[in-house]
Design an enzyme around this catalytic site. Sequence first.
Site, PDB file in Angstrom:
ATOM      1  N   ASN A  50      -4.390  25.771  17.145  1.00 55.83           N
ATOM      2  CA  ASN A  50      -4.648  24.669  16.215  1.00 55.83           C
ATOM      3  C   ASN A  50      -3.936  23.400  16.686  1.00 55.83           C
ATOM      4  O   ASN A  50      -2.846  23.449  17.257  1.00 55.83           O
ATOM      5  CB  ASN A  50      -4.277  25.029  14.765  1.00 55.83           C
ATOM      6  N   GLU A  52      -3.064  19.669  15.209  1.00 52.04           N
ATOM      7  CA  GLU A  52      -3.062  18.883  13.963  1.00 52.04           C
ATOM      8  C   GLU A  52      -2.978  17.383  14.217  1.00 52.04           C
ATOM      9  O   GLU A  52      -2.757  16.934  15.348  1.00 52.04           O
ATOM     10  CB  GLU A  52      -1.908  19.371  13.074  1.00 52.04           C
ATOM     11  N   CYS A  61      -8.918  23.439  14.257  1.00 49.66           N
ATOM     12  CA  CYS A  61      -8.424  24.817  14.170  1.00 49.66           C
ATOM     13  C   CYS A  61      -8.464  25.496  15.545  1.00 49.66           C
ATOM     14  O   CYS A  61      -9.173  25.049  16.450  1.00 49.66           O
ATOM     15  CB  CYS A  61      -9.286  25.641  13.215  1.00 49.66           C
ATOM     16  N   GLU A  63      -9.917  28.202  16.426  1.00 51.43           N
ATOM     17  CA  GLU A  63     -11.245  28.721  16.790  1.00 51.43           C
ATOM     18  C   GLU A  63     -12.088  27.634  17.455  1.00 51.43           C
ATOM     19  O   GLU A  63     -12.705  27.852  18.512  1.00 51.43           O
ATOM     20  CB  GLU A  63     -11.993  29.226  15.545  1.00 51.43           C
ATOM     21  N   CYS A  99     -12.078  28.936   8.557  1.00 48.94           N
ATOM     22  CA  CYS A  99     -12.554  27.938   7.582  1.00 48.94           C
ATOM     23  C   CYS A  99     -14.059  27.731   7.768  1.00 48.94           C
ATOM     24  O   CYS A  99     -14.663  28.197   8.747  1.00 48.94           O
ATOM     25  CB  CYS A  99     -11.799  26.625   7.760  1.00 48.94           C
ATOM     26  N   CYS A 102     -15.217  26.105  11.103  1.00 48.95           N
ATOM     27  CA  CYS A 102     -15.164  27.038  12.243  1.00 48.95           C
ATOM     28  C   CYS A 102     -16.298  28.053  12.173  1.00 48.95           C
ATOM     29  O   CYS A 102     -16.867  28.417  13.200  1.00 48.95           O
ATOM     30  CB  CYS A 102     -13.812  27.746  12.293  1.00 48.95           C
TER      31      CYS A 102
HETATM   32  N1  THU Z   1      -5.995  27.110  10.977  1.00 44.40           N
HETATM   33  C1  THU Z   1      -6.607  27.563  12.113  1.00 44.40           C
HETATM   34  O1  THU Z   1      -6.405  27.017  13.196  1.00 44.40           O
HETATM   35  N2  THU Z   1      -7.444  28.630  11.999  1.00 44.40           N
HETATM   36  C2  THU Z   1      -7.609  29.369  10.879  1.00 44.40           C
HETATM   37  O2  THU Z   1      -8.363  30.342  10.886  1.00 44.40           O
HETATM   38  C3  THU Z   1      -6.874  28.996   9.661  1.00 44.40           C
HETATM   39  C4  THU Z   1      -6.260  27.641   9.671  1.00 44.40           C
HETATM   40  C5  THU Z   1      -5.013  26.004  11.133  1.00 44.40           C
HETATM   41  C6  THU Z   1      -5.463  24.643  10.717  1.00 44.40           C
HETATM   42  C7  THU Z   1      -4.141  23.981  10.377  1.00 44.40           C
HETATM   43  O3  THU Z   1      -3.546  23.497  11.564  1.00 44.40           O
HETATM   44  C8  THU Z   1      -3.287  25.108   9.844  1.00 44.40           C
HETATM   45  O4  THU Z   1      -3.883  26.302  10.333  1.00 44.40           O
HETATM   46  C9  THU Z   1      -3.181  25.157   8.352  1.00 44.40           C
HETATM   47  O5  THU Z   1      -4.417  25.086   7.757  1.00 44.40           O
END
Ligand code: THU
Length: 156
Positions: A50, A52, A61, A63, A99, A102
């Site tokens: 991930n 941000e 994310c 994925e 999410c 994704c």
């Molecule tokens: N996140 C992912 O990268 N994949 C998931 O399946 C769940 C959420 C990340 C996005 C963000 O950086 C953090 O987790 C919190 O939502």
Amino acid sequence: MNKLIELKKYQIELVLAAEEAMKNAYNPYSKFYAGAALLTNGNKIITGANFENASYGLTICAERSALVHANAHSHRQFKAIAVITSGENFKVEQPSMPCGACRQMLFEASQVSGNDFEAIFSDTDKTRIIIKRISQLLPNAFGPRNLGIDLKKYRR
Ligand code: THU
């Protein structure tokens, strides 16, 4: 008990690659760690974490990060994806499921793959594993077929 031993060799390798990728989470805001690993049709493993942003909604994310990473290396056909997550100071006890954004991008990947590929989700300790097909994550998905688009020529 570690559930990994119940998995097939390629599945174990994929979860471990996702776990390694999780270390590269750029997560100053959530402090949440997510790692993903794609297995390409040619048996290469391509990872993502991930990523941000101070404008929170721009976060990518793990994925989607893995999918874009794979495309950059000319891989658009997959056999499987593994995803693992963790908090900074806590372990997630249930696998995190992807999410909506994704799920839609994974569906696109399954369509260009020509394969409703496997998705493996792990808790931090690898004690709980959920395995699905992409179509199960997004039933009745909107996709290229709705637009009359044939993705065959985009396969690589
Ligand atoms: N996140 C992912 O990268 N994949 C998931 O399946 C769940 C959420 C990340 C996005 C963000 O950086 C953090 O987790 C919190 O939502």
